[in-house]
Design an enzyme around this catalytic site. Structure first.
Site, PDB file in Angstrom:
ATOM      1  N   GLU A 111     -13.549   1.118  -5.319  1.00 57.05           N
ATOM      2  CA  GLU A 111     -12.891  -0.012  -4.674  1.00 57.05           C
ATOM      3  C   GLU A 111     -13.428  -0.178  -3.249  1.00 57.05           C
ATOM      4  OE1 GLU A 111      -8.882  -0.903  -6.640  1.00 57.05           O
ATOM      5  OE2 GLU A 111      -8.516   0.656  -5.159  1.00 57.05           O
ATOM      6  N   ASN A 162      -2.087  -2.253 -10.272  1.00 53.38           N
ATOM      7  CA  ASN A 162      -1.415  -1.521  -9.194  1.00 53.38           C
ATOM      8  C   ASN A 162      -0.469  -2.499  -8.494  1.00 53.38           C
ATOM      9  OD1 ASN A 162      -0.681  -0.037  -6.967  1.00 53.38           O
ATOM     10  ND2 ASN A 162      -2.694  -0.114  -5.976  1.00 53.38           N
ATOM     11  N   LYS A 204       1.644  -1.905  -6.179  1.00 57.26           N
ATOM     12  CA  LYS A 204       1.886  -1.550  -4.761  1.00 57.26           C
ATOM     13  C   LYS A 204       3.372  -1.663  -4.433  1.00 57.26           C
ATOM     14  CE  LYS A 204      -2.707  -3.294  -3.862  1.00 57.26           C
ATOM     15  NZ  LYS A 204      -3.681  -3.701  -2.908  1.00 57.26           N
ATOM     16  N   GLU A 246      -5.359   2.250   0.660  1.00 62.54           N
ATOM     17  CA  GLU A 246      -4.174   2.041   1.526  1.00 62.54           C
ATOM     18  C   GLU A 246      -3.524   3.372   1.871  1.00 62.54           C
ATOM     19  OE1 GLU A 246      -2.373  -0.838  -1.057  1.00 62.54           O
ATOM     20  OE2 GLU A 246      -4.026  -2.189  -0.598  1.00 62.54           O
ATOM     21  N   GLY A 264      -7.765  -7.004  -1.690  1.00 64.62           N
ATOM     22  CA  GLY A 264      -6.778  -7.953  -1.182  1.00 64.62           C
ATOM     23  C   GLY A 264      -7.357  -8.993  -0.234  1.00 64.62           C
ATOM     24  N   SER A 319     -10.154  -7.539  -5.557  1.00 68.60           N
ATOM     25  CA  SER A 319     -10.053  -8.979  -5.795  1.00 68.60           C
ATOM     26  C   SER A 319     -10.588  -9.417  -7.156  1.00 68.60           C
ATOM     27  CB  SER A 319     -10.730  -9.758  -4.659  1.00 68.60           C
ATOM     28  OG  SER A 319     -10.098  -9.471  -3.437  1.00 68.60           O
ATOM     29  N   HIS A 322      -6.024   5.957  -3.118  1.00 68.52           N
ATOM     30  CA  HIS A 322      -6.144   4.509  -2.873  1.00 68.52           C
ATOM     31  C   HIS A 322      -6.440   4.274  -1.389  1.00 68.52           C
ATOM     32  CE1 HIS A 322      -5.197   0.277  -2.526  1.00 68.52           C
ATOM     33  NE2 HIS A 322      -5.385   0.203  -3.828  1.00 68.52           N
TER      34      HIS A 322
HETATM   35  C1  PEP Z   1      -6.099  -2.554  -5.306  1.00 64.36           C
HETATM   36  O1  PEP Z   1      -5.188  -2.522  -4.508  1.00 64.36           O
HETATM   37  O2  PEP Z   1      -6.419  -1.530  -5.930  1.00 64.36           O
HETATM   38  C2  PEP Z   1      -6.795  -3.820  -5.505  1.00 64.36           C
HETATM   39  C3  PEP Z   1      -7.926  -3.812  -6.139  1.00 64.36           C
HETATM   40  O3  PEP Z   1      -6.198  -4.937  -4.967  1.00 64.36           O
HETATM   41  P1  PEP Z   1      -6.686  -6.471  -5.155  1.00 64.36           P
HETATM   42  O4  PEP Z   1      -7.004  -6.654  -6.615  1.00 64.36           O
HETATM   43  O5  PEP Z   1      -5.528  -7.293  -4.723  1.00 64.36           O
HETATM   44  O6  PEP Z   1      -7.888  -6.644  -4.303  1.00 64.36           O
END
Ligand code: PEP
Length: 249
Positions: free
Chosen positions: A165, A9, A11, A95, A171, A211, A93
């Site tokens: 997630e 992703n 973003k 966000e 992040g 992460s 997601h």
């Molecule tokens: C995400 O935004 O779906 C995500 C998992 O981000 P990150 O890997 O940076 O934690």
């Protein structure tokens, strides 16, 4: 047998040149049995799709609106995505939930609309840190699913990928431990099984996101109910993304 998937992703990162550059590098990596997806900015989906037309990397959307057309400034519909050959979209997601107020009601509309339009979805869900600290993570995840994808009919499930997630791991550099990931994925698979039976629950790919990096991907992906990852930051760095793909092969 359910699919192993690694999805990046991107973003709101990478302008046109950076998008082209990263895709040209991605084209050189070796991909075997794992399905690889990338979700660039919606502005560059068509470019990405064209660049990858002969490659085993699927280009997917980061989001879709819940209505098919009309006065929804700035939004993108399933018909628009399909018209440029995009057949999969992320929905839910964290966000989108946090910064664009997408609650379960909106997300239910989105998942219904996308599935009815013949699209595949990667439905994201996960608890906040406060939920985990107060031991409510299973309850929260169950309600996120019950209010959305678990309302769909059984036929829809061949077009659904799930992505657990935990918000506290996105992040932040902090990752769920392999045990935490496995117990939640198993819990989610049981929720699906209770609604639709084992045949369907065993076929659904459940990705972990939060992460994931080369140093922890192996451990996370080796869990029996973890079928791959949704990768944010590490998907922007070719060598990291490549290592993560290899860890799931
Ligand atoms: C995400 O935004 O779906 C995500 C998992 O981000 P990150 O890997 O940076 O934690």
């Amino acid at each position: 047998m359910r699919k192993k998937i690694v999805a990046g992703n991107w973003k709101m990162n990478n302008d046109l040149n950076q998008t082209i550059l990263l895709i040209e590098k991605l084209k050189k990596i070796e991909i075997n049995e794992v399905s690889v997806m990338i979700a660039p900015s919606s502005l560059f989906l068509k470019t990405a799709k064209d660049l990858l037309h002969d490659f085993k990397i699927e280009v997917v959307s980061q989001n879709v609106h819940q209505e098919n057309k009309g006065a929804y400034t700035g939004e993108v519909s399933c018909d628009m995505l399909k018209s440029i050959g995009i057949s999969t979209t992320l929905i839910g997601h964290s966000e989108r939930r946090a910064y664009f107020n997408e609650d379960d009601q909106v997300l239910l509309k989105k998942v219904k609309y996308a599935i009815d339009s013949g699209m595949k979805i990667i439905f994201c869900f996960g608890e906040q840190l406060i939920d985990r600290k107060s031991n409510k993570h299973f309850e929260i995840v169950k309600s996120q699913l019950e209010n959305t994808v678990l309302k769909l009919d059984s036929e829809s499930w061949s077009n659904i990928i799930l992505a657990y997630e935990p918000v506290w791991a996105i992040g932040t550099g902090e990752t769920a431990s392999p045990e935490q990931a496995q117990e939640m994925h198993e819990f989610v698979r049981n929720c699906i099984s209770n609604c639709y039976g084992d045949l369907i629950s065993e076929e659904v790919s459940i990705l972990y996101g939060g992460s994931v990096k080369p140093s922890n991907a192996n451990e996370i992906f080796s869990n029996k109910d973890v079928d791959g990852g949704l990768i944010g930051g590490a998907a922007l760095v070719l060598s990291d993304f490549n290592e993560i793909i290899k860890a799931n092969s």
